[in-house]
Design an enzyme around this catalytic site. Structure first.
Site, PDB file in Angstrom:
ATOM      1  N   VAL A 131       6.663   6.382  17.633  1.00 25.50           N
ATOM      2  CA  VAL A 131       6.809   6.921  16.306  1.00 25.50           C
ATOM      3  C   VAL A 131       5.428   8.005  16.291  1.00 25.50           C
ATOM      4  CG1 VAL A 131       6.352   6.787  13.916  1.00 25.50           C
ATOM      5  CG2 VAL A 131       8.016   5.473  15.192  1.00 25.50           C
ATOM      6  N   ARG A 161       0.006  14.256  12.781  1.00 31.99           N
ATOM      7  CA  ARG A 161       0.208  14.358  11.507  1.00 31.99           C
ATOM      8  C   ARG A 161       0.918  15.482  10.600  1.00 31.99           C
ATOM      9  NH1 ARG A 161      -1.457   9.144   9.673  1.00 31.99           N
ATOM     10  NH2 ARG A 161       0.496   8.930   8.424  1.00 31.99           N
ATOM     11  N   PRO A 162       1.744  16.505  11.229  1.00 31.73           N
ATOM     12  CA  PRO A 162       2.155  17.664  10.748  1.00 31.73           C
ATOM     13  C   PRO A 162       2.920  17.442   9.367  1.00 31.73           C
ATOM     14  CG  PRO A 162       3.610  17.068  12.480  1.00 31.73           C
ATOM     15  CD  PRO A 162       2.575  16.070  12.523  1.00 31.73           C
ATOM     16  N   VAL A 163       3.159  18.483   8.566  1.00 29.62           N
ATOM     17  CA  VAL A 163       3.819  18.470   7.464  1.00 29.62           C
ATOM     18  C   VAL A 163       5.121  19.567   7.499  1.00 29.62           C
ATOM     19  CG1 VAL A 163       1.892  17.494   5.836  1.00 29.62           C
ATOM     20  CG2 VAL A 163       2.298  19.688   6.251  1.00 29.62           C
ATOM     21  N   ARG A 165      -9.398   0.501   3.516  1.00 29.20           N
ATOM     22  CA  ARG A 165      -8.441   1.331   3.043  1.00 29.20           C
ATOM     23  C   ARG A 165      -6.947   0.860   2.997  1.00 29.20           C
ATOM     24  NH1 ARG A 165      -8.324   7.109   5.923  1.00 29.20           N
ATOM     25  NH2 ARG A 165      -7.024   7.219   4.383  1.00 29.20           N
ATOM     26  N   ASP A 210       3.720   0.199  12.387  1.00 31.31           N
ATOM     27  CA  ASP A 210       2.512  -0.360  11.628  1.00 31.31           C
ATOM     28  C   ASP A 210       2.127  -1.838  12.148  1.00 31.31           C
ATOM     29  OD1 ASP A 210       2.793   1.170   8.576  1.00 31.31           O
ATOM     30  OD2 ASP A 210       2.250   2.072  10.398  1.00 31.31           O
ATOM     31  N   CYS A 236      -5.294  12.763  12.207  1.00 32.60           N
ATOM     32  CA  CYS A 236      -6.108  11.498  12.158  1.00 32.60           C
ATOM     33  C   CYS A 236      -6.035  10.758  13.406  1.00 32.60           C
ATOM     34  CB  CYS A 236      -5.541  10.537  10.982  1.00 32.60           C
ATOM     35  SG  CYS A 236      -3.932   9.768  11.485  1.00 32.60           S
ATOM     36  N   LYS A 259       0.702  -1.199   0.125  1.00 34.71           N
ATOM     37  CA  LYS A 259       0.018  -0.025   0.201  1.00 34.71           C
ATOM     38  C   LYS A 259       0.923   1.331  -0.136  1.00 34.71           C
ATOM     39  CE  LYS A 259      -1.543   1.659   3.925  1.00 34.71           C
ATOM     40  NZ  LYS A 259      -1.623   3.055   4.303  1.00 34.71           N
ATOM     41  N   ASN A 260       1.645   1.185   0.904  1.00 35.25           N
ATOM     42  CA  ASN A 260       2.773   2.243   0.973  1.00 35.25           C
ATOM     43  C   ASN A 260       3.696   2.612  -0.084  1.00 35.25           C
ATOM     44  OD1 ASN A 260       0.873   2.938   3.276  1.00 35.25           O
ATOM     45  ND2 ASN A 260       2.470   2.445   4.745  1.00 35.25           N
ATOM     46  N   LEU A 291       8.079  19.254   8.051  1.00 38.45           N
ATOM     47  CA  LEU A 291       9.195  18.768   7.399  1.00 38.45           C
ATOM     48  C   LEU A 291       9.101  18.704   5.797  1.00 38.45           C
ATOM     49  CD1 LEU A 291      10.166  15.870   9.812  1.00 38.45           C
ATOM     50  CD2 LEU A 291      11.035  18.283   9.762  1.00 38.45           C
ATOM     51  N   ARG A 304      -3.783  11.212   3.476  1.00 36.86           N
ATOM     52  CA  ARG A 304      -2.549  11.897   3.927  1.00 36.86           C
ATOM     53  C   ARG A 304      -1.781  11.613   2.802  1.00 36.86           C
ATOM     54  NH1 ARG A 304       0.248  14.056   7.478  1.00 36.86           N
ATOM     55  NH2 ARG A 304       2.562  13.930   7.529  1.00 36.86           N
TER      56      ARG A 304
HETATM   57  C1  EPZ Z   1       4.158   6.691   6.561  1.00 36.86           C
HETATM   58  O1  EPZ Z   1       3.291   7.819   7.161  1.00 36.86           O
HETATM   59  C2  EPZ Z   1       3.204   5.858   6.326  1.00 36.86           C
HETATM   60  N1  EPZ Z   1       2.007   6.201   5.356  1.00 36.86           N
HETATM   61  C3  EPZ Z   1       2.514   5.302   7.598  1.00 36.86           C
HETATM   62  O2  EPZ Z   1       1.652   4.194   7.333  1.00 36.86           O
HETATM   63  C4  EPZ Z   1       3.642   4.906   8.480  1.00 36.86           C
HETATM   64  O3  EPZ Z   1       3.101   4.211   9.811  1.00 36.86           O
HETATM   65  C5  EPZ Z   1       4.644   6.002   8.631  1.00 36.86           C
HETATM   66  O4  EPZ Z   1       4.840   6.532   7.370  1.00 36.86           O
HETATM   67  C6  EPZ Z   1       5.935   5.391   9.707  1.00 36.86           C
HETATM   68  O5  EPZ Z   1       6.463   4.575   8.995  1.00 36.86           O
HETATM   69  C7  EPZ Z   1       2.502   6.109   4.124  1.00 36.86           C
HETATM   70  O6  EPZ Z   1       3.312   5.779   3.671  1.00 36.86           O
HETATM   71  C8  EPZ Z   1       1.179   6.528   3.147  1.00 36.86           C
HETATM   72  P1  EPZ Z   1       6.167   9.916   9.059  1.00 36.86           P
HETATM   73  P2  EPZ Z   1       3.919   9.449   7.095  1.00 36.86           P
HETATM   74  O7  EPZ Z   1       6.161  11.223   8.211  1.00 36.86           O
HETATM   75  O8  EPZ Z   1       4.957   9.673   6.147  1.00 36.86           O
HETATM   76  C9  EPZ Z   1       6.412  13.217  12.035  1.00 36.86           C
HETATM   77  C10 EPZ Z   1      -0.326   2.695   7.780  1.00 36.86           C
HETATM   78  O9  EPZ Z   1      -0.933   2.433   8.608  1.00 36.86           O
HETATM   79  N2  EPZ Z   1       6.493  14.192  11.330  1.00 36.86           N
HETATM   80  O10 EPZ Z   1       7.234   8.861   8.931  1.00 36.86           O
HETATM   81  O11 EPZ Z   1       2.781  10.468   7.483  1.00 36.86           O
HETATM   82  C11 EPZ Z   1       4.939  12.442  12.451  1.00 36.86           C
HETATM   83  O12 EPZ Z   1       3.900  13.145  13.161  1.00 36.86           O
HETATM   84  C12 EPZ Z   1       0.164   4.077   7.659  1.00 36.86           C
HETATM   85  O13 EPZ Z   1       0.072   2.246   6.494  1.00 36.86           O
HETATM   86  C13 EPZ Z   1       6.564  15.541  11.840  1.00 36.86           C
HETATM   87  O14 EPZ Z   1       6.949  15.954  12.645  1.00 36.86           O
HETATM   88  O15 EPZ Z   1       4.750   9.207   8.542  1.00 36.86           O
HETATM   89  C14 EPZ Z   1       5.284  11.088  13.062  1.00 36.86           C
HETATM   90  O16 EPZ Z   1       5.233  11.408  14.488  1.00 36.86           O
HETATM   91  C15 EPZ Z   1      -0.069   4.931   9.308  1.00 36.86           C
HETATM   92  N3  EPZ Z   1       6.543  16.527  10.488  1.00 36.86           N
HETATM   93  C16 EPZ Z   1       6.608  10.757  12.539  1.00 36.86           C
HETATM   94  O17 EPZ Z   1       7.167  12.115  12.147  1.00 36.86           O
HETATM   95  C17 EPZ Z   1       6.410  16.163   9.402  1.00 36.86           C
HETATM   96  O18 EPZ Z   1       6.580  16.770   8.494  1.00 36.86           O
HETATM   97  C18 EPZ Z   1       6.637   9.775  11.605  1.00 36.86           C
HETATM   98  O19 EPZ Z   1       5.771  10.201  10.688  1.00 36.86           O
HETATM   99  C19 EPZ Z   1       6.257  14.792   8.904  1.00 36.86           C
HETATM  100  C20 EPZ Z   1       6.182  13.770   9.910  1.00 36.86           C
END
Ligand code: EPZ
Length: 459
Positions: free
Chosen positions: A348, A138-140, A418, A326, A133, A39-40, A142, A109
């Site tokens: 995480v 889930r901030p953006v 999903r 996950d 969610c 999926k990812n 970065l 997302r």
């Molecule tokens: C990806 O989400 C996956 N989703 C998630 O899978 C997975 O759990 C996650 O990576 C961690 O491995 C997809 O690939 C579509 P992150 P993502 O950015 O990219 C913080 C599932 O169940 N962060 O690595 O959103 C964030 O808050 C889903 O399949 C910031 O602070 O995860 C979190 O605490 C759930 N600022 C940490 O980083 C940012 O700009 C890791 O999030 C981005 C993230």
């Protein structure tokens, strides 16, 4: 749309309605399960197709509601998509708008990651913020800071992230970017943006997940120059254009892990393929810690054997190559039946332990303090009505239901649809007594009372 696997045709997962899953627990599984594409990977590679001005053929695409939603986002941007079985054809030559649809992006997302390719292709992008969610804010930040380092001006207002590249040619420029957190999404957004930037980019403290490597391989097959994916430092040398491609997605390591837990919790023996054991090192290590025997029957095929005793163990979720967040909820379900006390620390996401209270409804003994769950093994679980609050939480309840005595009724299975490709049908084919029924109080009551499922031959 007919499927290529032996499963019944996949109806659109978006049709998921107010159905519930009902599981008659205590039945061992046997046979073989086919693992779908990741999926990812699928979601971010679909976004990556925006970088290509030709035809992208993507194979091994899973049947998921999120894939359909991503397809709707790409169509709204002007791309042409056709799907036949697990093959998705995308043509992005007509990328007609930089404005993604608000209601779709806020539901998915991963669609936000498209801001990188859109900005790289058009020099402008208006992308709704994905919002939080069930598992966290889930901030953006970065993603945004990295794009700004590459020369983009970014303003966020009214829930929209407005980005554009000032100056005539509208082309991003190569930059050196350090990620405070090895964010998967931020690594992917910035890697995609850098493929068409002017000059070299370096992403430090990059995420190392297999799906990041899959995306890099996809982009390089289109002519990008990405080096070091899978390590903490990724170097991208910008090119002017990317060409057509035919690419196959890696198997889903989290689906694989979920089925391995299903085998462990029901004391079953069955095989799984295709799999990539190298993507599952922490998961396989923890299952063996717990007492489960897993053998590699072939380079891409695993066989799980029943454990005599399930032993308690401790889990700390970490970015890859650590234990994947996950897989935390599925393992919590398994550890509720282990002998002894287990400690699970979710580092995480800030709110990803909500399944603990639902597992307790099934007779588990779990106490949560902050981001740590203390799981005391119990001899058995007993079926009950429960609610899945997010994708992996819902999966953990299915797993617990497979082992619980009696009937477990699970609501919130729209989350499952999903992210898991026909999970209930695959489990049914392995011998699980699991049915999906339209939720009406009469149906649910009747089944709970006499255990005889309504209008079903599956149980
Ligand atoms: C990806 O989400 C996956 N989703 C998630 O899978 C997975 O759990 C996650 O990576 C961690 O491995 C997809 O690939 C579509 P992150 P993502 O950015 O990219 C913080 C599932 O169940 N962060 O690595 O959103 C964030 O808050 C889903 O399949 C910031 O602070 O995860 C979190 O605490 C759930 N600022 C940490 O980083 C940012 O700009 C890791 O999030 C981005 C993230």
């Amino acid at each position: 749309m007919n499927s290529s696997s032996s499963l019944p045709d996949a109806k659109s997962p978006l049709e998921a309605d107010s159905s519930v899953l009902q599981i008659f627990g205590g039945h061992p599984l046997r046979g073989h399960v086919r693992i779908s594409g990741a999926k990812n990977s699928a979601l971010v590679i679909m976004a990556g197709s925006l970088l290509c001005s030709g035809d992208c053929r993507i194979r091994n695409v899973p049947f998921l509601a999120d894939v359909e939603r991503m397809g709707q986002v790409l169509s709204a941007l002007g791309l042409r998509l056709t799907r036949q079985d697990d093959i998705l054809d995308i043509n992005a030559s007509e990328l007609t708008t930089s404005k993604a649809p608000y209601e779709l992006v806020t539901q998915l997302r991963a669609s936000f990651f498209a801001i990188g390719p859109i900005l790289a292709r058009l020099g402008i992008a208006q992308m709704p913020l994905p919002g939080g969610c069930a598992i966290g804010a889930r901030p953006v930040d970065l993603h945004v800071r990295g794009l700004q380092a590459m020369g983009a001006e970014v303003q966020i207002e009214h829930g929209i992230c407005n980005a554009y590249v000032p100056g005539g040619h509208g082309r991003l420029k190569g930059a050196r970017i350090y990620l405070d957190t090895p964010s998967v999404g931020a690594t992917e957004t910035l890697m995609m943006a850098a493929t068409l930037a002017d000059g070299e980019s370096i992403i430090e403290n990059a995420a190392r997940e297999p799906e990041v490597v899959d995306l890099a391989n996809f982009c390089n097959a289109m002519g990008a120059k990405i080096y070091g994916a899978g390590t903490s430092t990724i170097t991208i040398v910008g090119v002017s254009k990317l060409h057509s491609i035919d690419y196959s997605i890696i198997p889903d390591r989290i689906e694989t892990g979920t089925f391995l837990v299903a085998g462990a919790i029901t004391r079953s023996e069955f095989s799984l393929s295709p799999v990539c054991p190298d993507h599952l090192i922490p998961v396989l290590a923890k299952l063996r810690d717990i007492g489960v025997t897993i053998i590699e029957e072939a380079p891409d095929c695993l066989r799980i054997l029943p454990a005599d005793v399930l032993r308690a163990t401790d889990i700390d979720t970490l970015p890859h190559p650590g234990f994947p967040t996950d897989m935390q909820a599925p393992f919590m379900a398994l550890l509720t039946l282990a002998e002894g006390d287990s400690i699970i620390n979710e580092s995480v996401f800030e709110n990803r332990l909500r399944h603990a209270s639902e597992l307790n409804r099934l007779g588990a003994d779990i106490r949560v303090k902050g981001n740590t769950a203390f799981v005391r093994g119990v001899p058995k679980l007993s079926g009950a009505p429960v609610l899945g609050t997010d994708l992996r939480a819902a999966a953990s309840l299915v797993l617990a239901g497979l082992a619980a005595e009696g009937i477990t009724t699970i609501q919130g299975i729209n989350h499952l649809d999903r992210g898991y490709d026909r999970l209930d049908m695959k489990l049914q084919q392995l011998g699980a007594k699991i049915i999906r029924i339209k939720e009406t109080s009469t149906d649910v009551e009747l089944l709970a009372n006499n255990g005889t499922p309504l209008n079903s031959t599956a149980l």
